[in-house]
Every structure is written in structure tokens, then in C-alpha cells.
Design a protein around this motif. Structure first.
Motif, short mmCIF file in Angstrom:
data_model
loop_
_atom_site.label_atom_id
_atom_site.label_comp_id
_atom_site.label_asym_id
_atom_site.label_seq_id
_atom_site.Cartn_x
_atom_site.Cartn_y
_atom_site.Cartn_z
N THR A 15 -9.15 12.01 1.21
CA THR A 15 -7.90 11.25 1.32
C THR A 15 -7.95 10.40 2.59
O THR A 15 -8.20 10.92 3.69
N LYS A 16 -7.72 9.11 2.43
CA LYS A 16 -7.80 8.17 3.55
C LYS A 16 -6.54 7.29 3.55
O LYS A 16 -6.20 6.67 2.53
N VAL A 17 -5.87 7.27 4.70
CA VAL A 17 -4.61 6.52 4.84
C VAL A 17 -4.67 5.68 6.11
O VAL A 17 -5.02 6.19 7.18
N ILE A 18 -4.34 4.40 6.00
CA ILE A 18 -4.20 3.55 7.18
C ILE A 18 -2.74 3.58 7.61
O ILE A 18 -1.84 3.23 6.84
N CYS A 19 -2.52 4.00 8.85
CA CYS A 19 -1.17 4.08 9.41
C CYS A 19 -1.05 3.06 10.54
O CYS A 19 -1.82 3.11 11.50
N THR A 20 -0.10 2.14 10.43
CA THR A 20 0.11 1.15 11.48
C THR A 20 1.54 1.24 11.98
O THR A 20 2.46 1.52 11.22
N ALA A 21 1.72 1.01 13.28
CA ALA A 21 3.05 1.05 13.89
C ALA A 21 3.30 -0.27 14.60
O ALA A 21 2.50 -0.69 15.45
N VAL A 22 4.39 -0.91 14.24
CA VAL A 22 4.79 -2.19 14.83
C VAL A 22 6.14 -2.01 15.52
O VAL A 22 7.04 -1.38 14.96
N VAL A 29 6.59 2.13 10.83
CA VAL A 29 5.29 2.73 10.53
C VAL A 29 4.98 2.50 9.06
O VAL A 29 5.75 2.90 8.18
N ASP A 30 3.87 1.84 8.79
CA ASP A 30 3.42 1.60 7.41
C ASP A 30 2.24 2.51 7.12
O ASP A 30 1.25 2.53 7.88
N CYS A 31 2.33 3.25 6.03
CA CYS A 31 1.27 4.17 5.62
C CYS A 31 0.74 3.70 4.28
O CYS A 31 1.42 3.79 3.25
N ASP A 32 -0.47 3.18 4.28
CA ASP A 32 -1.09 2.63 3.08
C ASP A 32 -2.27 3.51 2.67
O ASP A 32 -3.26 3.61 3.41
N VAL A 33 -2.14 4.12 1.51
CA VAL A 33 -3.19 5.02 1.01
C VAL A 33 -4.29 4.18 0.38
O VAL A 33 -4.06 3.46 -0.60
N ILE A 49 1.83 11.46 7.73
CA ILE A 49 2.64 11.94 8.85
C ILE A 49 1.77 12.21 10.07
O ILE A 49 2.08 11.80 11.19
N SER A 50 0.66 12.89 9.85
CA SER A 50 -0.22 13.26 10.97
C SER A 50 -0.86 12.03 11.61
O SER A 50 -0.99 11.95 12.83
N GLY A 51 -1.27 11.06 10.79
CA GLY A 51 -1.81 9.82 11.33
C GLY A 51 -0.74 8.95 11.94
O GLY A 51 -0.96 8.31 12.98
N GLY A 52 0.45 8.92 11.32
CA GLY A 52 1.55 8.14 11.85
C GLY A 52 1.95 8.58 13.24
O GLY A 52 2.36 7.77 14.07
N ALA A 53 1.84 9.88 13.53
CA ALA A 53 2.18 10.40 14.86
C ALA A 53 1.29 9.78 15.93
O ALA A 53 1.76 9.45 17.04
N ILE A 54 0.01 9.61 15.63
CA ILE A 54 -0.91 8.99 16.58
C ILE A 54 -0.57 7.51 16.75
O ILE A 54 -0.56 6.98 17.88
N ALA A 55 -0.28 6.83 15.64
CA ALA A 55 0.09 5.42 15.72
C ALA A 55 1.35 5.23 16.56
O ALA A 55 1.47 4.27 17.33
#
Length: 236
Positions: free
Chosen positions: A35-42, A114-118, A130-136
Motif C-alpha cells: 500500500t502506497k499513499v502520497i500525503c501532501t500538506a499545504v 492534507v491530501d492523501c492520494d492512494v 493518517i500515519s503519513g499525514g502526521a509527518i506531512a
């Protein structure tokens, strides 16, 4: 033994790649197994109308699966003209979870989106988001010089029960066949802030629920360790 010969209490390989894209204040590739998700925070100036004048910030999230993220192509939700109920439910969960780690007064009247794109799905897309979004979020707060080095991180993991056995971090095959499916969201140093659980095929007992919590806690420790390793000196 499970897929890839994993014991019941073992996570899939967990990794985070920071600064994965160029333009966002925070961007992370979160990988839980396949499972790979790109998480970006603007970060944007201003807040929703109900918070104007409050001197408090806001965190919100959007979630989506790319067309080729699964073994059969999914049409983009924009083409269909609306999001499906699953996407809405997941992005609300992500937003609620990430808000728990941000000091809204310190953020001021700003919004972090926060955008989470699978890009590839094999179970656990919401927990990886959620876990990746926290780092972003941490990188976005650092970008605007609002990061507290002692910030408590958010981590999330799935647990399921199949034929009476409690399994940590389900992949797609396990998730689709689980008797019980649960997702845990944990705020570091404070405990669980959300638990989603369903007896898909049969009820579960209080004793089994306690065992699932214990198994989730082991996975959460693994994720928090990976988050703190990748964030390095940015957090204590």
C-alpha cells in the motif's frame, strides 16, 4: 503463517519518504507493504467561516484513490461528479485524527489541507494516510515556523480476526476475509483517539477486543518509531 510468512503480530514493512513532491509545505510517500499513499500538506491563510475571528487554525483532509491503484480501474470521482461514501468517511477520519496533534491556537488563523492520494492499494489505505499525514503536518508546521519539537505524533493501524486468530496490519486479502475488522488511531503519549470496529461475520467478545487493542499497541509502537526516525531532529 500469513502472506509473505508474516507472524500474526508482525507489521508489514513500514517506510516513509519525506519531501516526496516539490511544491507542498509537507509531502510524504507512506508505504505499508504494497500500500502506497502520497500525503501532501499545504498551508493557506484563513480559516472556515465558523472560525473567523477566533484566532484558531484548522486542519482538514481529502482522500482519493487513483484509477489504477487497484487491480481493476476505478473512474476518477471527479468524472463521476461526486465522491463516494467511503471516500468521504475516510477523509473525515483523517481530518479528525490529524487535528488532534495540532495546537490550533499556535497555528493562528491558517488552514492546513492534507491530501492523501492512494497510488497503490493493498489494504490499510486509511491507516497509511493518517500515519503519513502526521509527518506531512510536521513538515508543514516547520515550514511556517510553528512546529513544537515536543509534538505528539498520530499513528494508525488495522487489526483483524480471522478464524479466531488476531492479526496485525491486514493486507487486502486478509481484510476482505476478516471476521472482525478494526482500525485504531493513536495520539502519542495520550492513548487512542478513535477506534473503528465491525464484526463483519460474527460478534467479538470483550476479551477478544482487549487482545486486539494489545496487538494494535504493538503496531503503533512500530509506526511511531518509523515516524520519529524519518523526522529526525525535527522532533524530540
Amino acid at each position: 503463517m500469513r502472506n509473505n510468512d508474516r507472524p500474526a503480530d508482525q507489521m508489514r514493512s513500514v517506510s516513509f519518504t519525506r519531501h516526496y513532491t516539490r511544491h507542498a509545505a509537507g509531502s510524504v510517500l507512506a508505504e505499508f507493504g504494497d500500500t502506497k499513499v502520497i500525503c501532501t500538506a499545504v498551508v493557506e491563510e484563513g480559516v472556515p467561516r465558523f472560525l473567523k475571528g477566533s484566532k484558531r487554525g484548522w486542519v482538514t483532509a481529502e482522500y482519493g484513490m487513483l484509477p489504477a491503484s487497484t487491480n481493476t480501474r476505478n473512474d476518477r470521482e471527479a468524472v463521476r461528479g461526486k465522491q463516494n461514501g467511503r471516500s468521504i468517511e475516510i477523509q473525515r477520519l483523517i481530518g479528525r485524527s490529524l487535528r488532534a496533534m495540532v495546537d490550533m491556537e499556535k497555528l493562528g488563523e491558517r488552514t492546513i489541507k492534507v491530501d492523501c492520494d492512494v497510488i497503490q492499494a493493498d489494504g490499510g489505505t486509511r491507516t497509511a494516510s493518517i500515519s503519513g499525514g502526521a509527518i506531512a503536518i510536521c513538515d508543514a508546521l516547520s515550514y511556517i515556523e510553528k512546529l513544537d519539537k515536543s509534538i505528539d505524533l498520530i499513528a494508525s493501524v488495522s487489526v483483524g480476526m480471522i478464524d479466531g486468530e488476531i492479526l496485525l496490519d491486514l493486507d487486502y486479502l486478509e481484510d476482505s476475509g476478516a471476521d472482525t475488522d478494526m482500525n485504531f488511531v493513536f495520539l502519542e503519549n495520550h492513548g487512542f483517539i478513535e477506534i473503528q470496529g465491525t464484526g463483519e461475520k460474527k460478534a467479538f467478545t470483550a476479551a477478544e477486543f482487549s487482545q486486539m487493542i494489545a496487538r494494535a499497541e504493538k503496531g503503533i509502537e512500530n509506526i511511531l518509531s518509523a515516524q520519529r526516525t524519518i523526522l529526525g531532529e525535527l522532533v524530540e
